[in-house]
Scaffold this motif. Structure first.
Motif, PDB file in Angstrom:
ATOM      1  N   LEU A  42       4.995  14.392  -8.709  1.00 52.68           N
ATOM      2  CA  LEU A  42       4.769  15.140  -7.409  1.00 52.68           C
ATOM      3  C   LEU A  42       5.166  16.719  -7.298  1.00 52.68           C
ATOM      4  O   LEU A  42       6.050  16.936  -8.026  1.00 52.68           O
ATOM      5  N   GLY A  43       4.487  17.099  -6.572  1.00 52.66           N
ATOM      6  CA  GLY A  43       4.601  18.586  -6.311  1.00 52.66           C
ATOM      7  C   GLY A  43       5.866  18.920  -5.398  1.00 52.66           C
ATOM      8  O   GLY A  43       6.520  17.827  -4.897  1.00 52.66           O
ATOM      9  N   ARG A  95       5.839  13.380  -1.529  1.00 54.38           N
ATOM     10  CA  ARG A  95       6.428  12.121  -1.366  1.00 54.38           C
ATOM     11  C   ARG A  95       5.593  10.808  -1.424  1.00 54.38           C
ATOM     12  O   ARG A  95       4.562  11.034  -1.466  1.00 54.38           O
ATOM     13  N   LEU A  96       6.236   9.768  -1.661  1.00 56.18           N
ATOM     14  CA  LEU A  96       5.779   8.427  -1.428  1.00 56.18           C
ATOM     15  C   LEU A  96       5.738   7.717   0.028  1.00 56.18           C
ATOM     16  O   LEU A  96       6.976   7.735   0.397  1.00 56.18           O
ATOM     17  N   THR A  97       4.875   7.095   0.426  1.00 60.77           N
ATOM     18  CA  THR A  97       4.907   6.623   1.683  1.00 60.77           C
ATOM     19  C   THR A  97       4.317   5.259   1.510  1.00 60.77           C
ATOM     20  O   THR A  97       3.195   4.990   1.085  1.00 60.77           O
ATOM     21  N   THR A  98       4.973   4.038   1.788  1.00 59.15           N
ATOM     22  CA  THR A  98       4.667   2.630   1.645  1.00 59.15           C
ATOM     23  C   THR A  98       4.454   2.121   3.428  1.00 59.15           C
ATOM     24  O   THR A  98       5.133   2.607   4.127  1.00 59.15           O
ATOM     25  N   VAL A  99       3.341   1.330   3.150  1.00 63.01           N
ATOM     26  CA  VAL A  99       3.039   0.578   4.412  1.00 63.01           C
ATOM     27  C   VAL A  99       3.817  -0.768   4.441  1.00 63.01           C
ATOM     28  O   VAL A  99       3.286  -1.468   3.257  1.00 63.01           O
ATOM     29  N   MET A 116       0.905  -1.217  -0.034  1.00 64.50           N
ATOM     30  CA  MET A 116       0.146  -0.137   0.094  1.00 64.50           C
ATOM     31  C   MET A 116       1.089   1.150  -0.164  1.00 64.50           C
ATOM     32  O   MET A 116       1.866   1.351   0.812  1.00 64.50           O
ATOM     33  N   ILE A 117       0.407   2.267  -0.596  1.00 63.86           N
ATOM     34  CA  ILE A 117       1.385   3.340  -1.121  1.00 63.86           C
ATOM     35  C   ILE A 117       0.343   4.553  -0.692  1.00 63.86           C
ATOM     36  O   ILE A 117      -0.649   4.559  -1.293  1.00 63.86           O
ATOM     37  N   GLY A 118       1.010   5.429  -0.072  1.00 60.28           N
ATOM     38  CA  GLY A 118       0.357   6.736  -0.007  1.00 60.28           C
ATOM     39  C   GLY A 118       1.377   7.836  -0.548  1.00 60.28           C
ATOM     40  O   GLY A 118       2.408   8.042  -0.493  1.00 60.28           O
ATOM     41  N   ILE A 119       0.469   8.807  -1.353  1.00 62.37           N
ATOM     42  CA  ILE A 119       1.014   9.813  -2.309  1.00 62.37           C
ATOM     43  C   ILE A 119       0.416  11.233  -1.537  1.00 62.37           C
ATOM     44  O   ILE A 119      -0.562  11.690  -1.850  1.00 62.37           O
ATOM     45  N   SER A 120       1.748  12.052  -1.463  1.00 64.18           N
ATOM     46  CA  SER A 120       1.266  13.542  -1.106  1.00 64.18           C
ATOM     47  C   SER A 120       2.166  14.297  -2.127  1.00 64.18           C
ATOM     48  O   SER A 120       2.994  14.153  -2.638  1.00 64.18           O
TER      49      SER A 120
END
Length: 622
Positions: free
Chosen positions: A401-402, A406-410, A378-382
């Protein structure tokens, strides 16, 4: 007040499952077990038949499919990887042993060319082994043992086949087995009436409705002879055979072959395997009913015979209380465990570990779900530049990405690792409950065993388990071979004419790795010290796994080369025939001793000649 009673019986270990014990009623679910709730099934057998179906579902990885009936479609997501089936296969292999041998005590001690007790025992042993080869006995045993270990009970059926001229052996599912147990006796006693019953589905192509078939074996008093006939409705039935009417005497029922009546009118029969006459015989009934005709308060033991259609055998005999000329019921029930006092049924080897298997299936299901998130994380994109853009994670994927994006993985791999370790713990727990050590399951690395003594200690629980299981089968195996001998005599097989049935044993081979070198050293030392006989030594080597097919022939071959012992026997007896019989050879014919030849008299010895002449002269004077 809606109080719930606690049911403790041979299948109460399944009460924890709602599908087996519905809240409020405490009975198996009707939609899940419709066979157990058939109108002809006795109430006392409903829980037993339901337990058989539930255990079979675990064996075939269908427990989730059965649970879906009550718990909904979500129950089908449960993973089942065959752990119960693997436990059953392992236990079946252990309780069967590597090989099976039929032995008759005394068969090794035979005298060549004489009809001694040892020679008769050897003949019976050879005939039984031939029957076992022809009837594929190990395969039949494997079929029955898998039922017994998995469901708790197995059933054998023996019958005489006139075409093949030997007893045939079949195995039946215990769900077809309905014994009529005595109400005031011990449940372990042999029942006097046994039913084998099952439903036949509807066959529209042949115009057949749903039916019930029941095969009944019943011990009862010997009655007059009967013959095949038909009743007023045209059904095939059996009717008494009557004598020809006389001028002043009405016809009377005739007796069967070899039957006699006593002063009280009782009919007795002398069986070939008994020393005294018997007044009882076994009757066979094979009938079929249409399920639509079975109405009212009836069960498998009280089906209306006036609505039955009786079958016929290959000889054209109607199977309506057919006299089998046997004083026993040729059905053998084999329990998996020694039944409790006053009980009849065994217990499945999965019984006490079933909850552990449920937990193991749940853990496997959770592991499967966790592995999906580990393989595709699972990846979170901000900080995305376009909120309407859809992103897909895959090899070579690019994400715009702006600023400060960043990308956050679980990472769920730690949870997956814990679930797998939990699964191993549950598998070990189930093995401990069933008393199957890791070495017997093949999950232990042999290099990690410190010594053979430690390995033997680890097999202690398995030894006690298999000893108890084989104890429950010991009498049944002996009973099987006893029935086979009696059926050969009842069928008047020419090889069995004049043969007296002897107690025979079905020896199951070793189930754990045996040290053949240690067994050989032990037997050699004991035999050299004259504390055991050669027959006992051969038997010990056979049980240790040595490839000895026939103990009697092995002993003959050993003795035929024992020249040192033959020399000692000759010195002790002085009889060449005894020594030749010991070596298995023919004693040579001894020629007659030649007449002695005296040497001629010497010419130079004149005094001796004169003395001889004087003696002859005196003899002549006399």
């Amino acid at each position: 007040m809606g109080l719930k009673s606690v049911v403790i019986d041979a299948w109460s270990w399944l009460n924890y499952k709602p599908i087996f014990s519905d809240p409020g009623r405490g009975m198996p679910h009707r939609r899940a077990f419709p066979e157990a709730h058939a109108s002809w099934v006795p109430a006392d057998d409903e829980r037993r038949l339901s337990a058989y179906k539930l255990l079979a579902a675990y064996d075939n990885n269908q427990a989730a499919e059965l649970a879906e009936i009550r718990d909904g479609a979500a129950a089908r997501e449960r993973r089942e990887f065959g752990d119960p089936s693997m436990f059953i296969d392992t236990l079946v292999a252990h309780v069967m042993g590597r090989e099976q041998h039929i032995t008759v005590p005394g068969a090794e001690q035979t005298d060549t060319g004489s009809e001694t007790e040892g020679a008769v025992a050897e003949k019976v042993q050879e005939l039984l082994r031939e029957w076992a080869d022809d009837e594929l006995l190990p395969m039949r045993m494997l079929q029955c043992e898998r039922k017994a270990v998995g469901l708790g009970d197995g059933v054998y059926l023996l019958f005489w086949d006139p075409d093949k001229q030997r007893p045939r052996l079949r195995t039946y599912d215990p769900g077809f087995y309905f014994p009529v147990l005595p109400e005031d006796g011990d449940g372990a006693d042999y029942p006097d009436r046994i039913h084998l019953a099952w439903e036949l589905p509807e066959d529209p192509k042949r115009g057949l409705k749903a039916r019930l078939r029941r095969i009944t074996y019943e011990m009862d008093w010997i009655r007059p002879a009967t013959a095949s006939g038909v009743d007023q409705q045209g059904r095939p039935v059996r009717a008494p055979v009557m004598s020809e009417p006389g001028d002043d005497s009405p016809p009377v029922p005739l007796l069967g072959r070899g039957d006699q009546t006593d002063a009280q009118g009782g009919i007795s029969r002398q069986y070939a395997w008994n020393d005294r006459p018997s007044y009882r015989t076994c009757y066979l009934t094979d009938a079929t009913w249409e399920l639509g005709d079975l109405t009212g308060a009836i069960d498998v033991d009280s089906l209306p015979l006036d609505k039955a259609v009786f079958s016929s055998n290959g000889a054209g005999e109607v199977l309506d209380h057919l006299d089998l000329y046997l004083d026993f019921i040729p059905v053998i029930h084999t329990p998996n465990t020694v039944p409790p006092a006053e009980e009849h049924w065994g217990q499945s080897s999965l019984a006490k570990a079933l909850q552990a298997f449920d937990e193991l299936a749940s853990s496997d299901t959770d592991s499967a779900r966790a592995s999906a998130t580990t393989g595709l994380p699972m990846i979170g994109i901000s900080g995305v530049t376009d909120a309407r853009q859809q992103y897909a994670v895959g090899p070579g994927a690019m994400f715009k990405l702006g600023e400060n994006g960043r990308l956050t993985t679980v990472d769920t791999s730690p949870a997956l690792r814990e679930l797998r370790e939990h699964g191993h713990d549950l598998a070990d727990r189930a093995a401990n409950v069933v008393r199957l050590p890791a070495v017997s399951l093949g999950t232990m690395d042999p290099s990690k065993v410190p010594s053979g003594y430690a390995l033997e200690l680890s097999l202690g629980p398995l030894d006690s388990l298999i000893s108890g299981m084989r104890l429950a089968r010991a009498h049944k195996d002996t009973l099987l071979l006893r029935f086979v001998q009696r059926l050969f005599l009842a069928g008047q097989h020419p090889d069995w004419v004049g043969v007296t049935p002897l107690p025979a044993k079905l020896v199951r081979g070793p189930y754990t790795p045996t040290d053949k070198a240690a067994a050989l050293e032990q037997v050699t030392t004991a035999y050299a010290a004259k504390v055991i006989s050669l027959e006992t030594a051969i038997r010990m080597l056979t049980e240790a796994g040595w490839p000895i097919e026939d103990a009697a022939k092995e002993i003959e071959q050993i003795q035929s080369r024992s020249f040192d012992q033959a020399r000692l026997l000759a010195d002790a007896l002085g009889n060449a025939d005894e020594v030749a019989a010991f070596l298995g050879r023919q004693a040579p014919d001894e020629p007659a001793a030649p007449a002695p030849i005296l040497p001629p008299a010497q010419a130079g010895n004149q005094n001796d000649n004169l003395l001889a002449q004087g003696q002859q002269g005196s003899g002549g004077n006399e």
